[in-house]
Design an enzyme around this catalytic site. Sequence first.
Site, PDB file in Angstrom:
ATOM      1  CB  ALA A  84      -0.924  -0.003   1.213  1.00 35.67           C
ATOM      2  CB  SER A 117       6.938   0.939  -1.377  1.00 34.95           C
ATOM      3  OG  SER A 117       7.121  -0.163  -0.504  1.00 34.95           O
ATOM      4  N   GLY A 118       6.132  -0.615  -3.874  1.00 29.11           N
ATOM      5  CA  GLY A 118       6.159  -1.875  -4.595  1.00 29.11           C
ATOM      6  C   GLY A 118       7.591  -2.265  -4.913  1.00 29.11           C
ATOM      7  NE  ARG A 119       8.731  -5.362  -1.705  1.00 30.85           N
ATOM      8  CZ  ARG A 119       9.478  -6.136  -0.895  1.00 30.85           C
ATOM      9  NH1 ARG A 119      10.576  -5.653  -0.378  1.00 30.85           N
ATOM     10  NH2 ARG A 119       9.089  -7.350  -0.582  1.00 30.85           N
ATOM     11  CG  HIS A 151      -4.490 -11.110   0.390  1.00 31.16           C
ATOM     12  ND1 HIS A 151      -5.253 -11.456   1.481  1.00 31.16           N
ATOM     13  CD2 HIS A 151      -4.060  -9.848   0.637  1.00 31.16           C
ATOM     14  CE1 HIS A 151      -5.276 -10.459   2.344  1.00 31.16           C
ATOM     15  NE2 HIS A 151      -4.554  -9.474   1.846  1.00 31.16           N
ATOM     16  CG  ASP A 152      -0.202  -8.086   0.711  1.00 26.53           C
ATOM     17  OD1 ASP A 152      -1.215  -8.516   1.316  1.00 26.53           O
ATOM     18  OD2 ASP A 152       0.068  -6.866   0.651  1.00 26.53           O
TER      19      ASP A 152
END
Length: 478
Positions: A16, A18-20, A235-236
């Site tokens: 929610a 950041s992304g990697r 879903h993380d």
Amino acid sequence: MKNETGGVVAAVDLGATSGRVMIGRVRDGALELEQVARFPNGPVPHNDGLHWDFTALYRHIVAGLAEALLREPAIASIGIDSWAVDYGLLRAGRLVAEPFHYRDERTHAGVKAVHAAVPFATLYQHNGLQFLSFNTLYQFAADNQLQCADRALLIPDLVAYLLTGAEVAERTNASTTGLVNVATGEWDAELLARLSVSPSVLPMLTDPGARVGTLSGDAQKQVGAPVEVIAVGSHDTASAVVAVPMASTNAAYISCGTWGLVGVELDHPVTTDAAREANFTNEGGVDGRVRFLHNVTGLWLLSETVRAWEEEDGARIDLSELLNAATRVAGKIALFDANDPRLAAPGNMPARIAEVLRDDDQAVPVTREAFTRTIVESIAQAFAGALHTAGELTGREIDAVHIVGGGSLNRLLCQATADRANVPVLAGPVEATAIGNVLVQARAHGWFGPDATLETLRAAVAREFSPARYEPRGGNPG
């Protein structure tokens, strides 16, 4: 670098804030991660409310995957996970608008509409989900474009669609929509009818480990190769739970980042009146497991507070120094309800926490380190309460709790949770979500053998990562 015992995959892990994009190397049961791209994420205000900047997010994903292919040209597949509940609408194959953010206020009207059609007690028997005002079915009820859409795709499925052209819904994330039947694991036709949701807007469900499709068109050109996309626990939290090296059958977990997902893993859902009243949820896990858990507001409270202080100061705050100072705060610690709905929206978090404290006749801490200590201890208290309730509802005597994700690095939070829950805390791995993503892909390729179970994958995690251990110190934590 692909053979019977190992190879290389890419994990797209979207949070929610950041992304990697990560490279995962698996060889003879050993695992190695390399981060190749990290990019910001967060709510963006539009005229009609809060949205995600999905266009920018997708651009970052593609650039990260291209970089991953440059470093490892033999990448065998890509897996995608993200936060739950949010979705994009497609019409004639194109995204109608930037997806709404789950914290947008439109969902309140959706709650009223859904509960007028289906009382919550009935709803719980259908979907087994705790009440969260932003669950997808409430968003659907407030979405005036849904009836004009051909398809609704959850965020990781939307990314997969843009990469491959395949329209699917991975089950662990689909289970968070409130539209999947908790007993059958399929879209709930009766519920869809009662809520006037057309079945045609929902894609076919698929399982973790299934092949979704191959990069095609512009995506293939931009990334540089026709790489396969494999469904993971999209879903993380489902991916994170895969990577929890359970200390015992009575161990619980907390996947801790913006949210703290506090729960246990079960073989079957629990949909009793007591579970509903305690607001516990039954979400899908990998291999048909059930993630029986409660959402607790996590490090969002701290990150929003620090952000407000940085805006006030016009300078960056060193969080590690702030937390170290907070550990030295002595005396009685003021506590507040971390799940108070007044703390759900972004903006001016210190003032809103102070208001909650005053309304509960609690002293508002004067210094920032004391305020930080209050936030962390309040989160830990909420974790401890959820752990106690999880044990009561499932008949388990919880003997350890694993904290994974970013919260596992917060030593103050880990110790406070151990003290308040009175059970040992095992912290790590911090990259649990990416690890779980990689492991499910690796198993799909057969790199852990033909009969690999979740326990096989968790044994690999236990070999590679040694958790930090926090013992409860006893006495009154303050």
